[in-house]
Design a protein around this motif. Structure first.
Motif, mmCIF file in Angstrom:
data_model
loop_
_atom_site.group_PDB
_atom_site.id
_atom_site.type_symbol
_atom_site.label_atom_id
_atom_site.label_comp_id
_atom_site.label_asym_id
_atom_site.label_seq_id
_atom_site.Cartn_x
_atom_site.Cartn_y
_atom_site.Cartn_z
ATOM 1 N N GLY A 1 -7.286 12.058 5.568
ATOM 2 C CA GLY A 1 -8.385 12.927 5.960
ATOM 3 C C GLY A 1 -7.935 14.345 6.201
ATOM 4 O O GLY A 1 -8.744 15.273 6.172
ATOM 5 N N THR A 2 -6.627 14.522 6.430
ATOM 6 C CA THR A 2 -6.051 15.847 6.645
ATOM 7 C C THR A 2 -4.863 16.099 5.734
ATOM 8 O O THR A 2 -4.736 17.161 5.121
ATOM 9 N N ASN A 3 -4.005 15.079 5.620
ATOM 10 C CA ASN A 3 -2.761 15.245 4.875
ATOM 11 C C ASN A 3 -2.558 14.125 3.865
ATOM 12 O O ASN A 3 -3.031 12.998 4.056
ATOM 13 N N ASN A 4 -1.825 14.452 2.782
ATOM 14 C CA ASN A 4 -1.326 13.413 1.898
ATOM 15 C C ASN A 4 -0.211 12.653 2.606
ATOM 16 O O ASN A 4 0.511 13.221 3.439
ATOM 17 N N LEU A 5 -0.059 11.386 2.273
ATOM 18 C CA LEU A 5 0.844 10.506 3.004
ATOM 19 C C LEU A 5 2.017 10.066 2.136
ATOM 20 O O LEU A 5 1.859 9.849 0.936
ATOM 21 N N ASN A 6 3.178 9.923 2.764
ATOM 22 C CA ASN A 6 4.317 9.298 2.078
ATOM 23 C C ASN A 6 4.607 7.910 2.634
ATOM 24 O O ASN A 6 5.482 7.209 2.139
ATOM 25 N N SER A 7 3.863 7.500 3.652
ATOM 26 C CA SER A 7 4.105 6.202 4.278
ATOM 27 C C SER A 7 3.604 5.065 3.399
ATOM 28 O O SER A 7 2.675 5.215 2.606
ATOM 29 N N CYS A 8 4.240 3.904 3.557
ATOM 30 C CA CYS A 8 3.905 2.700 2.781
ATOM 31 C C CYS A 8 3.862 1.511 3.736
ATOM 32 O O CYS A 8 4.651 1.432 4.684
ATOM 33 N N GLU A 9 2.941 0.583 3.475
ATOM 34 C CA GLU A 9 2.770 -0.558 4.360
ATOM 35 C C GLU A 9 2.662 -1.845 3.544
ATOM 36 O O GLU A 9 2.118 -1.850 2.431
ATOM 37 N N LEU A 10 3.183 -2.937 4.120
ATOM 38 C CA LEU A 10 3.274 -4.209 3.414
ATOM 39 C C LEU A 10 2.456 -5.268 4.134
ATOM 40 O O LEU A 10 2.606 -5.467 5.348
ATOM 41 N N ALA B 1 9.547 9.565 -1.220
ATOM 42 C CA ALA B 1 10.203 10.865 -1.065
ATOM 43 C C ALA B 1 9.182 11.989 -1.059
ATOM 44 O O ALA B 1 9.349 13.000 -0.355
ATOM 45 N N THR B 2 8.111 11.826 -1.835
ATOM 46 C CA THR B 2 7.071 12.850 -1.942
ATOM 47 C C THR B 2 5.719 12.250 -1.601
ATOM 48 O O THR B 2 5.283 11.279 -2.239
ATOM 49 N N ALA B 3 5.044 12.813 -0.605
ATOM 50 C CA ALA B 3 3.700 12.356 -0.260
ATOM 51 C C ALA B 3 2.770 12.585 -1.444
ATOM 52 O O ALA B 3 2.890 13.578 -2.166
ATOM 53 N N ARG B 4 1.819 11.666 -1.643
ATOM 54 C CA ARG B 4 0.915 11.806 -2.787
ATOM 55 C C ARG B 4 -0.331 10.947 -2.608
ATOM 56 O O ARG B 4 -0.328 9.934 -1.909
ATOM 57 N N SER B 5 -1.391 11.376 -3.273
ATOM 58 C CA SER B 5 -2.629 10.601 -3.396
ATOM 59 C C SER B 5 -3.082 10.668 -4.851
ATOM 60 O O SER B 5 -2.560 11.458 -5.644
ATOM 61 N N TYR B 6 -4.045 9.818 -5.203
ATOM 62 C CA TYR B 6 -4.577 9.787 -6.578
ATOM 63 C C TYR B 6 -3.477 9.568 -7.619
ATOM 64 O O TYR B 6 -3.518 10.128 -8.719
ATOM 65 N N HIS B 7 -2.497 8.756 -7.288
ATOM 66 C CA HIS B 7 -1.425 8.373 -8.193
ATOM 67 C C HIS B 7 -1.744 7.006 -8.798
ATOM 68 O O HIS B 7 -2.813 6.449 -8.548
ATOM 69 N N THR B 8 -0.846 6.474 -9.608
ATOM 70 C CA THR B 8 -1.010 5.126 -10.163
ATOM 71 C C THR B 8 0.189 4.269 -9.777
ATOM 72 O O THR B 8 1.264 4.783 -9.448
ATOM 73 N N VAL C 1 0.861 -1.190 0.000
ATOM 74 C CA VAL C 1 0.000 0.000 0.000
ATOM 75 C C VAL C 1 0.888 1.227 0.000
ATOM 76 O O VAL C 1 1.825 1.333 0.800
ATOM 77 N N VAL C 2 0.593 2.169 -0.900
ATOM 78 C CA VAL C 2 1.460 3.338 -1.090
ATOM 79 C C VAL C 2 0.651 4.627 -0.973
ATOM 80 O O VAL C 2 -0.358 4.807 -1.665
ATOM 81 N N GLY C 3 1.111 5.533 -0.074
ATOM 82 C CA GLY C 3 0.578 6.886 -0.001
ATOM 83 C C GLY C 3 -0.891 6.945 0.335
ATOM 84 O O GLY C 3 -1.425 6.138 1.094
ATOM 85 N N GLY C 4 -1.564 7.955 -0.243
ATOM 86 C CA GLY C 4 -2.969 8.173 0.023
ATOM 87 C C GLY C 4 -3.208 9.414 0.851
ATOM 88 O O GLY C 4 -2.346 10.295 0.975
#
Length: 458
Positions: free
Chosen positions: A148-157, A172-179, A142-145
């Motif tokens: 509810g308040t902030n875009n995330l740079n965290s990733c979980e496995l 390196a860069t927090a993001r949402s709505y990416h591919t 799972v990447v970013g997202g």
């Protein structure tokens, strides 16, 4: 390059000769923002979303053999705009999303054999608008997202063996709505997305190495975009299309992009490809078995409202011909869809569910002339023909629906002259000799097709 040429030559024999959308039985409820996942037995699981009044716990499975839906037990948590991944054992992992009040960290597993749901651990934080991808070792990243308040740079496995989640290296860069797409070497490519602190739409690309647990910068896309769509082509390249861009106006409006780019994992570079006929965002893409690509619905390019709300949803669906590098229109039957579910079924067909209601459509690709039967209600003459054919039948014909489809699946527009309500003269001048499928509708909207042989003598 040799690999690409061999693959393309093989696909010539697999190209469809006829395709169309057909209505299927509707789901039990309206759904938007739900998950759609193909099961090992050929069924399609849809779960969650919302019905335009409240978020849903319900789920159901579509049986393509009987064109029917069967309800499953309810999920434990709501998952609007979450994500799903089919695991190696055939179970479906449903991840996080919005509950109507907050972005949840809850994850659940659907077992199609037992027809039940079970707990699948918890993310370290709630999130929506992230990507979830199965890696080559069967684990899910799972990447970013957005929390509810902030875009995330965290990733979980997620590890299916332990049914648990763990934090891994961050973007390196927090993001949402990416591919997110898997490359040929097993690494994961993340492209674009949204981050208002980094210029709104992003062109940046990051590549994850699951062995080293390390992110590195990839070649950026040529165009910054979010809410775009992406697919892996059959040769391992990555195609992205459409998306939004900020138009710079004081009313903070977003417009849809027509731009298409393809990432080559051999050269590590992006190149422009044939643009979409119409700007789209919030759409989805599916690679068909023959290598062509279907870009489905979403939001069209006319969104210019000051609030950022959408002015027009799209029914326009486009088919990309991998051999000729061209897009042709293959519109849905329904007028529009948004936040719909889409899956490629084991039989090669594509199913689209919900988005604005409970309706369902299936894109049917015919890959053999022998499977296209002559129409008993309509007759084409002469056949073979050189300059024109006359289409006549027992039912009235819709004259603007006439299309000729060649053996590669390319759609050719042709001119027709109405001789009577149930008879048309169709010009085939300009068509190369060979076999075609004549596709048309009667006045009730029913689709029909007949074989036509275009003669070499002109």
């Amino acid at each position: 390059m040799k690999y690409y040429l061999l693959l393309l030559s093989a696909m010539i024999f697999a190209s469809p000769i006829f395709a169309q959308w057909n209505s299927a039985n509707s789901m039990s409820v309206s759904r938007a923002g739900h998950i759609s996942e193909a099961l090992n037995d050929g069924g399609i699981l849809v779960a969650g979303g919302w019905d335009f009044n409240s978020n849903l716990l319900s789920a159901e499975v579509y049986n393509p053999e009987t064109d029917s839906w069967t309800s499953t037990p309810d999920m434990e948590s709501e998952h609007y705009n979450g994500a799903s991944v089919k695991l190696d054992d055939g179970k479906v992992l449903v991840i996080a999303g919005f509950t109507g009040s907050f972005n949840t960290e809850t994850c659940e597993l659907y077992d199609p054999v037992q027809n039940n749901w079970s707990e699948a651990g918890f993310l370290s934080q709630g999130r929506a608008s992230f990507t979830a991808t199965k890696l080559n070792d069967g684990k899910v990243l799972v990447v970013g997202g957005f929390d509810g308040t902030n875009n995330l740079n965290s990733c979980e496995l997620y590890d299916p063996q332990t049914n648990s989640w763990s934090l891994v290296a961050s973007l390196a860069t927090a993001r949402s709505y990416h591919t997110a797409n898997i490359l040929l070497d097993g690494k994961l490519l993340i492209a674009g997305g949204f981050n208002p602190n980094a210029g709104f739409q992003l062109s940046s690309v990051e590549i994850y190495d699951p062995v080293a647990d390390l992110w590195s910068a990839g070649s950026p896309m040529i165009i910054a975009r979010d809410y775009h769509a992406s697919v892996i082509l059959n040769d391992g390249r990555i195609m992205v299309s459409g998306g939004r861009y900020f138009n710079g106006s004081v009313n903070f409006a977003y417009n849809g992009l027509i731009d298409v780019e393809i990432y080559n994992p051999t050269t590590f570079q992006w190149d422009f490809d044939e643009p979409l006929p119409q700007g789209l965002s919030y759409h989805k893409m599916v690679t068909l078995q023959n290598g062509d690509v279907l870009a489905v619905a979403g939001v069209d390019s006319s969104n210019t409202s000051s609030s950022g709300a959408f002015t027009t949803y799209a029914s326009n669906t486009f088919l990309y011909d991998i051999l000729n590098g061209e897009w042709t229109e293959a519109s849905l039957q329904q007028e529009s869809r948004y936040e719909f579910g889409v899956s490629r079924m084991s039989n090669g067909k594509v199913i689209v569910s919900g988005g604005l209601d409970a309706s369902v459509e299936v894109y049917d690709v015919v890959t053999s002339l022998s499977t296209v039967s002559q129409n008993e209600s309509f007759y084409v003459s002469p056949n073979p023909a050189a300059n024109f054919v006359v289409l006549s039948g027992t039912k009235n014909i819709h004259p603007s629906s006439i299309q000729m489809i060649d053996l590669s699946g390319k759609i050719h527009s042709v001119q027709s002259e109405t001789l009577a309500s149930n008879k048309l003269r169709i010009s085939i001048n300009g068509l190369s000799s060979g076999c075609y499928i004549l596709s048309f509708k009667d006045v009730l909207g029913n689709i029909h097709h007949s074989k036509v042989i275009v003669s070499a003598s002109k």
